[in-house]
Design an enzyme around this catalytic site. Structure first.
Site, PDB file in Angstrom:
ATOM      1  N   PHE A   1      -0.500  12.049   7.151  1.00 25.04           N
ATOM      2  CA  PHE A   1      -1.727  11.139   7.829  1.00 25.04           C
ATOM      3  C   PHE A   1      -2.088  11.379   9.336  1.00 25.04           C
ATOM      4  CE2 PHE A   1      -0.253   7.349  10.641  1.00 25.04           C
ATOM      5  CZ  PHE A   1      -1.392   6.018  10.339  1.00 25.04           C
TER       6      PHE A   1
ATOM      7  N   LYS B   1       4.873  -0.664   1.775  1.00 23.06           N
ATOM      8  CA  LYS B   1       4.605   0.490   2.995  1.00 23.06           C
ATOM      9  C   LYS B   1       5.477  -0.220   3.933  1.00 23.06           C
ATOM     10  CE  LYS B   1       2.149   0.565   6.629  1.00 23.06           C
ATOM     11  NZ  LYS B   1       0.823   0.497   7.938  1.00 23.06           N
TER      12      LYS B   1
ATOM     13  N   ASP C   1       0.046   4.204   3.421  1.00 24.87           N
ATOM     14  CA  ASP C   1      -1.303   2.863   3.444  1.00 24.87           C
ATOM     15  C   ASP C   1      -2.926   2.674   3.825  1.00 24.87           C
ATOM     16  OD1 ASP C   1      -1.812   4.495   5.382  1.00 24.87           O
ATOM     17  OD2 ASP C   1      -1.437   3.725   6.829  1.00 24.87           O
TER      18      ASP C   1
END
Length: 300
Positions: free
Chosen positions: A290, A230, A249
């Site tokens: 996201f 990540k 994530d």
């Protein structure tokens, strides 16, 4: 007062910068949501203030606001607007990317929540250290640690009589003790920060990763302590021009499962294949997913 033309043409409009005193007024760029871009967790030195955003990037500090498709940057001295337009990625045609998202049956649900979000082009070393700090952390704490790190080791500079601190140079962080890094709240990340800074201070060229393939660049970043998949993808996307880097994530894990895999966990191969299908701008598209996932609290 005078103006300059900057590279970038969107829907027949050419990007233009008007300088008035120590302020730059940028017009003619494509879709841009300043607030979403500054608050989405890609950069940690922007703070909301007086209807706009104040931030420090490199050795520059500016108050930036967006009104009626005019981006105001103050202070902004002659020639600096070109640096800021690159930083905010204003030369990229995000309208074309959003058109692709709108025409995608699955991704189109993200657009109302994330339209105008941009991926910033940050300084690679600052991004590396910032995202090492971000591991198992929240935005508020990350910002606090970075602010204290800048005060501890960053170069002080003045604009209009106000003092600010630039992000520290690699050698400045490398000289800090692990105890000093603990004192600013870095926790278990303290030795990772020091060792990574030392690697760059000793000559490691982060900029060289721009010219590598995504897989090669990832492998190189894994050599830095505290860097996993990540963190590596965040550094590659937000500072090194790898628009196909795809940080995952907790929010992105939930989003990908729900959007593409009927809420079931995919295999690594399935996930890689799905990301590859999103194309060369998959990392930018990741920001839309996201933002959508956080706003609707997907999977909670």
């Amino acid at each position: 007062q005078f103006y300059v033309i900057i590279n970038g043409k969107f829907g027949g409009n050419i990007m233009r910068v008007d300088y008035i005193d120590n302020k730059a007024l940028v017009t003619g760029f494509g879709c841009f949501n300043l607030s979403s871009s500054c608050s989405c967790g890609q950069s940690f030195r922007w703070k909301q203030r007086d209807g706009g955003w104040f931030g420090i990037a490199g050795h520059r500090a500016a108050f930036v606001s967006l009104n009626c498709k005019t981006l105001s940057i103050e202070p902004c001295f002659e020639g600096d607007a070109d640096w800021w337009t690159k930083y905010f990625d204003l030369e990229r045609d995000y309208s074309a990317i959003e058109k692709e998202i709108l025409n995608d049956e699955i991704l189109s649900v993200c657009l109302p929540y994330a339209s105008g979000i941009h991926v910033f082009n940050q300084e690679p070393f600052e991004a590396l250290i910032s995202f090492i700090i971000s591991s198992n952390n929240n935005i508020g704490r990350i910002s606090g640690i970075i602010d204290r790190l800048c005060r501890l080791a960053g170069q002080q500079f003045s604009i209009n009589g106000e003092l600010y601190f630039a992000f520290p140079e690699p050698c400045s962080i490398a000289k800090l003790s692990v105890e000093q890094l603990h004192s600013i709240g870095a926790g278990y990340r303290a030795p990772f920060i020091k060792k990574s800074a030392l690697m760059v201070a000793d000559g490691y060229d982060l900029g060289g990763l721009r010219n590598m393939s995504l897989d090669e660049a990832r492998k190189e970043l894994y050599k830095f302590p505290g860097v996993g998949p990540k963190v590596a993808d965040c550094v590659l996307l937000f500072s090194l021009g790898h628009t196909d880097a795809f940080p995952i994530d907790v929010w992105m894990d939930r989003a990908m499962k729900e959007l593409y895999f009927n809420s079931l966990p995919p295999s690594k191969a399935q996930l890689r294949e799905m990301i590859a299908r999103l194309g060369k701008y998959s990392g930018i598209i990741q920001q839309y997913i996201f933002h959508y996932a956080r706003h609707v609290k997907l999977g909670k």
